[in-house]
Design an enzyme around this catalytic site. Sequence first.
Site, short mmCIF file in Angstrom:
data_model
loop_
_atom_site.label_atom_id
_atom_site.label_comp_id
_atom_site.label_asym_id
_atom_site.label_seq_id
_atom_site.Cartn_x
_atom_site.Cartn_y
_atom_site.Cartn_z
NE ARG A 64 -4.26 4.07 2.62
CZ ARG A 64 -4.19 5.09 3.44
NH1 ARG A 64 -4.49 4.92 4.73
NH2 ARG A 64 -3.83 6.28 3.03
N GLY A 65 -0.55 3.66 3.13
CA GLY A 65 0.06 4.80 3.79
C GLY A 65 1.52 4.50 4.02
CB ALA A 66 4.61 6.31 3.04
NE ARG A 69 1.22 0.51 -2.89
CZ ARG A 69 0.28 1.42 -2.61
NH1 ARG A 69 -0.22 1.49 -1.39
NH2 ARG A 69 -0.12 2.27 -3.52
CG ASP A 116 2.97 7.64 -0.65
OD1 ASP A 116 2.84 6.48 -0.21
OD2 ASP A 116 2.02 8.44 -0.71
CG ASN A 123 0.27 12.60 -1.13
OD1 ASN A 123 0.55 11.72 -0.33
ND2 ASN A 123 -0.86 13.28 -1.07
CE LYS A 124 -2.92 6.92 -3.25
NZ LYS A 124 -2.46 5.64 -3.86
CD GLN A 170 -6.78 5.61 -1.75
OE1 GLN A 170 -7.48 6.31 -2.49
NE2 GLN A 170 -5.72 4.98 -2.19
#
Length: 337
Positions: free
Chosen positions: A46-48, A81, A226, A236-237, A185
């Site tokens: 995960r993570g763009a 995603r 993201d 973002n998250k 996370q």
Amino acid sequence: MVPPVLYWKNNRLYILDQRVLPGAVMFLECTTADDVAVAIETLAVRGAPAIGIAAAFGVAMASRDGRTAALDASMRLVRTRPTAVNLFWALRRMEETMASLPDDGLFENLLAEAGMILADDLECNRAMGRAGAELLPPACTVITHCNAGALATGGHGTALGVIRSAREAGKDVKVFSCETRPVLQGARLTVWELLEDGFDVTLICDNMAGSLMKKGGIDAVIVGADRIAGNGDTANKIGTYPLAVLARHHGIPFYVAAPLTTIDPGLPSGREIPIEERKAEEVKRLPGGGMLPDDYTVWNPAFDVTDGDLISAVITEKGVLRPPYGPAISALFPKED
């Protein structure tokens, strides 16, 4: 020391399984593009930036069975995603590279291109880190949210890359990491990653950030992204937007660190950014084990959008962008005639 988020060996892609951190360091062995797609969908990776890198290797892997198989793999991976624009950028780059290649040597050339995407990301993270480090005072305390570190990228990190680069420049940086509900996370990944590298890091619950800011002593909030729209609105998250509001209220600079591949200049504002909604089970899971009842209605967006006017600066590998972001972003992405 933080292990690599992924690596290629013996015609296989090995992905660090972030679902089991910090309890164990395990790698998934991916032999097909679908293996990579599932790893992305289930948050093993995960993570763009890391999502884009993994997808590039997935396309290369599929090309062993020919051009059509590689294109089919790209179509599968693009559905994994919807919010992280780096995914679409990486797949487009692989498709454009493929279009210029003959069938002979297709796999070897696409594998080399995926490796270049990985290397480029690490290089741009270091450039971004150097640019962002200049924004921090010699001794500082920062808050971060989710995980925007080596685990979310090709290495070094975006938000955490700024923190690493600041320490490399001789600055004393202390970090507070929000836990980042509901998948944690921040708690599972950011705190572990920073501890592995010897940082002074303290975990807080998401709803403690305002009280911490009110006490004083916080010099900056630094997060990743993201997707960034053409006006600077940033996805973002989930939980990032309220942090930005709190930072504005308390007079604390709020920084976003992201590579140019995270900027989507074709989107006029954050209203057009697609926001992924994830399964209710992530929210229903109780800390001590067990689940909330099935009849609980749950809304579980994976991301929120922070308005550009709440962001003090956007840190990129090409330098620091300041508001107004529309002209600053347009200058980086000139329109073709």
